[in-house]
Scaffold this active site. Structure first.
Site, mmCIF file in Angstrom:
data_model
loop_
_atom_site.group_PDB
_atom_site.id
_atom_site.type_symbol
_atom_site.label_atom_id
_atom_site.label_comp_id
_atom_site.label_asym_id
_atom_site.label_seq_id
_atom_site.Cartn_x
_atom_site.Cartn_y
_atom_site.Cartn_z
ATOM 1 N N ASP A 1 23.990 4.227 118.034
ATOM 2 C CA ASP A 1 25.177 3.417 118.709
ATOM 3 C C ASP A 1 25.575 4.184 120.108
ATOM 4 O O ASP A 1 25.278 5.354 120.109
ATOM 5 C CB ASP A 1 26.294 3.223 117.956
ATOM 6 C CG ASP A 1 27.304 2.184 118.386
ATOM 7 O OD1 ASP A 1 26.760 1.381 119.343
ATOM 8 O OD2 ASP A 1 28.414 2.024 117.782
ATOM 9 N N GLU B 1 24.018 3.540 125.478
ATOM 10 C CA GLU B 1 23.332 3.080 126.654
ATOM 11 C C GLU B 1 23.115 4.216 127.972
ATOM 12 O O GLU B 1 22.357 3.867 128.762
ATOM 13 C CB GLU B 1 24.667 2.175 127.441
ATOM 14 C CG GLU B 1 24.662 0.937 126.540
ATOM 15 C CD GLU B 1 25.530 0.997 125.143
ATOM 16 O OE1 GLU B 1 24.998 0.136 124.163
ATOM 17 O OE2 GLU B 1 26.047 1.816 125.014
ATOM 18 N N ASP C 1 28.764 -5.604 120.112
ATOM 19 C CA ASP C 1 29.982 -5.750 119.803
ATOM 20 C C ASP C 1 30.530 -7.056 119.943
ATOM 21 O O ASP C 1 31.133 -7.404 120.971
ATOM 22 C CB ASP C 1 31.244 -4.744 120.101
ATOM 23 C CG ASP C 1 30.739 -3.275 119.471
ATOM 24 O OD1 ASP C 1 30.129 -3.265 118.508
ATOM 25 O OD2 ASP C 1 31.147 -2.473 120.303
#
Length: 871
Positions: free
Chosen positions: A398, A401, A476
C-alpha cells in the site's frame, strides 16, 4: 498547431532488418516491424540511429518489457513519390515523407488509423507525443484504472500514480498508470501502448473533435501499434509485450476479509471463529498497519500480537490464511534495524547532493527504498523472511505511488534521484514505476523465500505489466452507491489493460456502509476476479453478518456460489495466464460486431459463458439487461431468451440477474468453507450442460493442478477439454485429457439443463451403460435435482431448485441415513456409488442429471446421451 513542433521533411531513410529508419533535420524516427500485426514507432530529437529510453535502455534489468528478440518477418517494401509502403501480410504501413506521417491499412486497403494531417509526431519543450486522426464512430477503452464510464472518447486522462482520497466519479488520476489504449470501430480493433514512464496524457477528442493524441512531459516518443482486427487479438499481443499474469494460488480466488484494522490478536481470532460458526466460506484475513510496532515495517506490535506464529497456526487450522500490509516508508530512526541497514548501504532515494529524501507517512518522518536498483529490490524482498516464517501467506503493498503526507503533489520531490551512481534518474521519470518495482521486489523476495510456491502480492500502485507480479485493488473507495456502479467499468478497464486479478473493496472503504448496499456489493463482488471486503477505521463494521440476518444470508448464499464455481474461475485464470485475456470482460470483447455493446458498462461477462447484471441503485427490484446474440438462460429460473434484445427481469434484494450462454459448459465444485478443503471433499465435480439447438458444438477447457506450487510450469497439470455435440435425439460428450496431474476423481456428474425425463440410453465409448436402480427410499422424499450421497440433512437453510438457480450444492461425503419417515425435517438425496462403466440419473421439470463413472479407457472417452423418446 503553431505551439507544437513537428518533424517536417524526411531527408533520408534506410532499412536495417525489420526496422526502417527515417532521418530528418530534427531527429530520427524508427519504425520496427515486430510481427505482422505489431509495429513499434520511436522518435528522438537531435540524434540519428536507434532511439533509446529508460524502458528500453535498462531492458537488461527487465523493467516492464518481456520481449525484445522478435524474429524477422517477410516485409514487402516499396518506395513511391513522397511515400514508403511496407506490407506485412496482415496490414500495410504507409510512411509519408513530406511532411512525415504514418498511416495503417488492413489487407483489403481499408484505413485502420493514421496520424492527424496537421499534427502527427510532435514536441513542445520537453513534452513529446503524437496526434492521430479521430474517426467519427471510433470508441476508446482501456487505460487501466480510471473513473467514469468504460468508454473514454471525449476525455483527457492523466497517467500519474496518485493517492486521490476520496476519489469521485470525475477524479483523475488514480493509483495505477497503464498507458494502453484499445480502439474499436465497426467491429474492428487496434491498440496503442505508449511506452513512456513520465507523467503522460491521453487526449481522446477533448482538445479537438477531429483528433486524439498521447504525449508525455519528458522522455521519448515510443509507442506500439497493435492490429486485431478482433479486440482479443490486440490484448493478446499487448500482454505478450508487457507480460502475462502467472497462475495465482488457488486460495487467492476465495473470499477475503479485511479492515483497517483488526487488532489485537483476540479480535482476529473472534472474526475467524465467526466465519466458521456462521458457515460462511472464507480463505484470507488481512492485517492492516496496526499489527506493526509503531508502524515500523517488518515488525510486530508484541502487546497486540504477542505470539504471531501461534496466532497464524490457529488460523491455519481453521483454513484461514493471513496477508499483512507492507508500506514502502521506513521510519527514520537510528537503532531501527531496517533504517540502519538502508542508511549504511545507500538503499534509500536521495537528493542530487546525496542527502536521503525524507517524507512523512504513517510512522512519521520516513525514508523510501530506491527500487530502481536491483540490489535494493533484493534487500527489500529478503526482509519478508520473518513475516513468512511466522506463517504469513501473502503481502499487501500500500501507499506505494509513493504517497507522502502534507506536501504539494502528495508524493516525493520530482528532483529526487533513483538508480546507481552515474546512472541516476529523477523521480519525474521513475514515479509511475515505483509501485511496479516495489511489487516486483516483493514478489521475487517471496519466491526466493518459498521456492516452488506461488507468491501472492496485492498492490495499490502499478504500471503497465504489473500483472506479472501482483493483483490490484482499486484503492480507497467509499460506501456510496456511485462507487458500487463505478467499480464495474474500473475493473473492466483493468482487465482490458492486461490485469486479470483485480477487485474493488466490497462495501466501500470510507464512510459507513448500509445493509442494502453491502448485499448488492457482495453479489457483484463474488463475480469479480478478486473479492475482498475492506472498511476504514471508525466506520461501521463490514463483516458479512454486520447488517442483520437477511443480509448475512444473502452474503452466505453468494459466497458459497463463488466457491462452487471455483473450477470455472480457475480455468479462466489459466486462460488469462496463457493468453492475457481478462477473466471479467465487457460484452464488446466477445461481441465486437454488436455496436449496442460499445457503451455497456453496467453488466459484464465472466469468461464467455456467464452474463452478470448487478443492481447498483437502492430500492431497485427490477433490472433491464441487454442480451447479445444467441440464446441466454436465466440462471435462477431456467427461462430462455433470444438475443439481441433488452429484457426487464426481476431483481429483488436476494437476486442478482445472472444468465448462462446457450451451449455453455459450466464446471461446478463441491460446497466447501475454504479452498484447502477441496482435497478432503474429494470426488465432487459437476458439469452443467446448457444445450440449445442453435449451437451444434461447444467446448470448455477444465484446468486443474495442485493450486499452490509452480509444478504446473513443468507440466504437472491436467487439462480436460469437454466437448458437447448435438446428436439426433441427444448429445455426445467427449472428454480429452492432456497432462499428468491426478485430481483423484473418476466420477463425472452431469446436469443437462432444459431436459426433463429419464434418458432412454447412455453409451460410453460405444458400450451401453445400464442405469443403476433407484435407491431403496421413498422417491417422494427425494428433492428433485439435488446431487449428493443418499443422506439426511436438515431442511433448514437449504433451498429449492427454483431458489438456488444455476448451481446446486453437493454432498458427496455424507454418511448413509437412517430410514426416513414422513413428517421429518430431513430430505433424502441421490448419488449412487458407481462402479466403472455404470451410470445413474435423476430428473425434474427443468434438468436431467447423470452420474457417469468413466473407466480409464484411453485419453478420450466419449459419452452419448440419448434423450428419452427421441432416439
Amino acid at each position: 498547431m503553431r505551439e507544437y513542433q513537428s518533424i517536417g521533411e524526411i531527408t533520408d531513410w534506410g532499412r536495417a532488418g525489420n526496422t526502417l529508419h527515417f532521418s530528418a533535420k530534427v531527429g530520427t524516427v524508427s519504425v520496427s516491424f515486430l510481427a505482422a500485426d505489431l509495429i513499434r514507432v520511436r522518435f528522438r530529437r537531435g540524434e540519428t540511429g536507434p532511439a533509446s529510453s529508460l524502458m528500453a535502455r535498462d531492458g537488461g534489468q527487465g523493467w516492464n518489457l518481456t520481449r525484445e528478440d522478435w524474429p524477422e518477418i517477410d516485409l514487402q517494401v516499396e518506395e513511391a513519390p513522397n511515400e514508403v509502403r511496407v506490407g506485412t501480410g496482415e496490414m500495410t504501413v504507409v510512411a509519408q515523407l513530406v511532411p512525415f506521417h504514418l498511416a495503417f491499412y488492413d489487407p483489403s486497403g481499408q484505413l485502420i488509423g493514421r496520424d492527424d494531417p496537421e499534427g502527427g509526431i510532435f514536441w513542445r519543450g520537453s513534452r513529446v507525443g503524437c496526434w492521430k486522426e479521430l474517426p467519427t464512430e471510433e470508441q476508446y477503452y482501456g487505460l487501466g484504472e480510471k473513473t467514469g464510464f468504460l468508454g473514454r472518447r471525449g476525455r483527457r486522462v492523466i497517467m500519474w500514480n496518485t493517492d486521490n482520497l476520496p476519489h469521485l466519479p470525475t477524479s483523475d488520476p488514480l493509483y495505477q498508470s497503464i498507458p494502453f489504449l484499445l480502439a474499436l470501430r465497426e467491429g474492428k480493433a487496434y491498440g496503442i501502448y505508449f511506452n513512456n514512464t513520465w507523467r503522460s496524457y491521453f487526449d481522446l477528442g477533448k482538445e479537438s473533435a477531429a483528433r486524439y493524441g498521447f504525449y508525455a512531459d519528458g522522455g521519448e516518443l515510443d509507442y506500439y501499434f497493435f492490429y486485431g482486427p478482433h479486440p482479443k487479438k490486440v490484448i493478446e499481443r499487448y500482454s505478450q509485450v508487457t507480460g502475462r499474469a502467472p497462475l495465482p494460488p488457488r486460495w487467492a480466488l476465495g473470499y477475503q476479509q479485511s479492515r483497517y484494522s483488526y487488532y489485537p490478536d483476540s479480535a482476529v481470532r473472534a472474526i475467524a471463529r465467526q466465519f466458521r460458526e456462521r458457515d460462511i466460506p472464507a480463505d484470507v484475513l488481512y492485517l492492516d498497519i496496526h499489527y506493526m510496532d509503531e508502524y515500523r515495517v517488518f515488525t510486530w506490535d508484541r502487546e497486540r500480537f504477542p505470539d504471531p506464529g501461534g496466532l497464524l497456526r490457529e488460523l491455519s487450522e481453521l483454513g484461514l490464511k493471513v496477508v499483512t500490509i507492507v508500506d514502502p516508508g521506513v521510519k527514520k530512526e537510528a537503532g531501527y534495524r531496517i533504517h540502519d541497514q538502508g542508511m549504511a548501504e545507500g538503499y534509500f532515494c536521495r537528493y542530487p547532493n546525496g542527502e536521503p529524501f525524507v517524507g512523512e507517512v504513517w510512522p512519521g518522518p520516513a525514508l523510501f527504498p530506491d527500487f530502481v536498483q536491483e540490489r535494493v529490490r533484493r534487500w527489500w524482498g529478503d526482509l519478508h523472511q520473518d513475516l513468512l516464517q511466522a506463517g504469513v501467506a501473502g503481502i499487501w503493498n500500500d501507499m506505494n505511488e509513493p504517497s507522502v503526507f502534507h506536501v504539494s503533489g502528495k508524493t516525493m520531490d520530482l528532483t529526487v534521484y533513483h538508480g546507481e551512481e552515474g546512472r541516476e534518474l529523477t523521480h519525474a521519470e521513475v514515479h509511475n514505476l515505483y509501485g511496479y518495482l516495489m511489487s516486483r521486489a516483493t514478489y521475487e523476495g517471496l519466491l526466493r523465500q518459498r521456492p516452488g510456491e506461488r507468491p501472492f502480492v496485492l498492490t495499490r500502485a502499478g504500471f503497465a505489466g504489473i500483472q506479472r507480479y501482483a493483483a490490484v485493488w482499486t484503492g480507497d473507495n467509499s460506501s456510496w452507491w456511485e462507487h458500487l456502479s463505478m467499480a464495474i467499468p474500473m475493473l473492466l478497464s483493468l482487465g482490458l489493460s492486461g490485469v486479470p486479478l483485480a477487485g474493488a473493496d466490497v462495501g466501500g472503504f470510507l464512510e459507513d456502509g448500509q445493509g442494502e448496499l453491502y448485499a448488492r456489493w457482495i453479489q457483484l463482488g463474488v463475480f469479480t476476479p478478486f473479492v475482498r471486503t475492506h472498511s476504514a477505521i471508525g466506520t461501521t463494521p463490514q463483516e458479512p453478518w454486520s447488517f442483520g440476518p437477511r443480509v448475512e444470508e444473502i452474503a452466505r448464499r453468494y459466497i458459497k456460489l463463488r466457491y462452487r464455481l471455483l473450477p470455472y474461475w480457475y480455468s479462466l485464470f489459466h486462460e488469462a495466464h496463457q493468453t492475457g485475456l481478462p477473466v471479467m470482460r465487457p460484452l464488446l470483447l466477445e461481441y465486437p460486431g454488436d455496436s449496442e455493446t460499445y457503451g455497456l458498462d453496467d453488466e459484464f461477462l465472466v469468461g464467455k459463458d456467464l452474463l452478470v447484471a448487478p443492481v447498483y441503485r437502492p430500492a431497485v427490484t427490477q433490472r433491464q439487461v441487454y442480451l447479445p446474440e444467441g440464446i441466454w438462460i436465466n440462471g435462477w429460473t431456467g427461462e430462455r431468451y433470444r438475443g439481441p434484445d433488452y429484457r426487464l427481469v426481476p431483481a429483488p434484494l436476494d437476486i442478482l440477474p445472472l444468465f448462462v450462454r446457450g451451449g455453455a459448459i459450466i464446471p461446478e465444485g463441491p460446497e466447501i468453507s475454504h479452498v484447502d478443503q477441496e482435497q478432503a471433499v474429494g470426488d465432487g465435480l459437476t458439469l452443467h450442460l446448457y444445450p440449445v439447438p442453435e449451437v451444434f458444438e461447444s467446448s470448455f477447457v477444465l484446468y486443474e493442478d495442485d493450486g499452490h506450487s509452480l509444478d504446473y510450469q513443468a507440466g504437472d497439470f491436467l487439462q480436460t477439454t469437454v466437448t458437447m455435440r448435438q446428436q439426433p435425439g441427444g448429445l455426445k460428450l467427449t472428454l480429452e485429457k492432456v497432462g499428468t496431474y491426478d485430481p483423484g476423481r473418476r466420477t463425472w456428474r452431469l446436469v443437462i439443463h432444459g431436459w426433463s425425463g429419464e434418458p432412454e440410453a447412455i453409451e460410453q465409448d460405444g458400450d451401453l451403460l445400464p442405469p443403476l436402480p433407484w435407491p431403496d427410499v421413498d422417491r417422494s422424499r427425494l428433492t428433485p435435482g439435488w446431487l449428493g450421497d443418499i443422506s439426511e440433512r436438515p431442511g433448514q437453510g437449504e433451498r429449492s431448485d427454483q431458489e438456488e438457480g444455476l448451481t446446486r450444492p453437493m454432498r458427496s461425503n455424507q454418511r448413509p441415513p437412517a430410514t426416513a419417515t414422513a413428517g421429518e425435517e430431513e430430505e433424502a438425496v441421490f448419488n449412487p456409488g458407481l462402479a466403472p462403466g455404470s451410470c445413474g440419473w435423476y430428473y425434474d421439470s427443468k434438468a436431467a442429471g447423470l452420474f457417469i463413472k468413466i473407466p480409464d479407457k484411453g485419453r478420450k472417452p466419449e459419452v452419448l446421451i440419448v434423450r428419452h423418446g427421441e432416439a
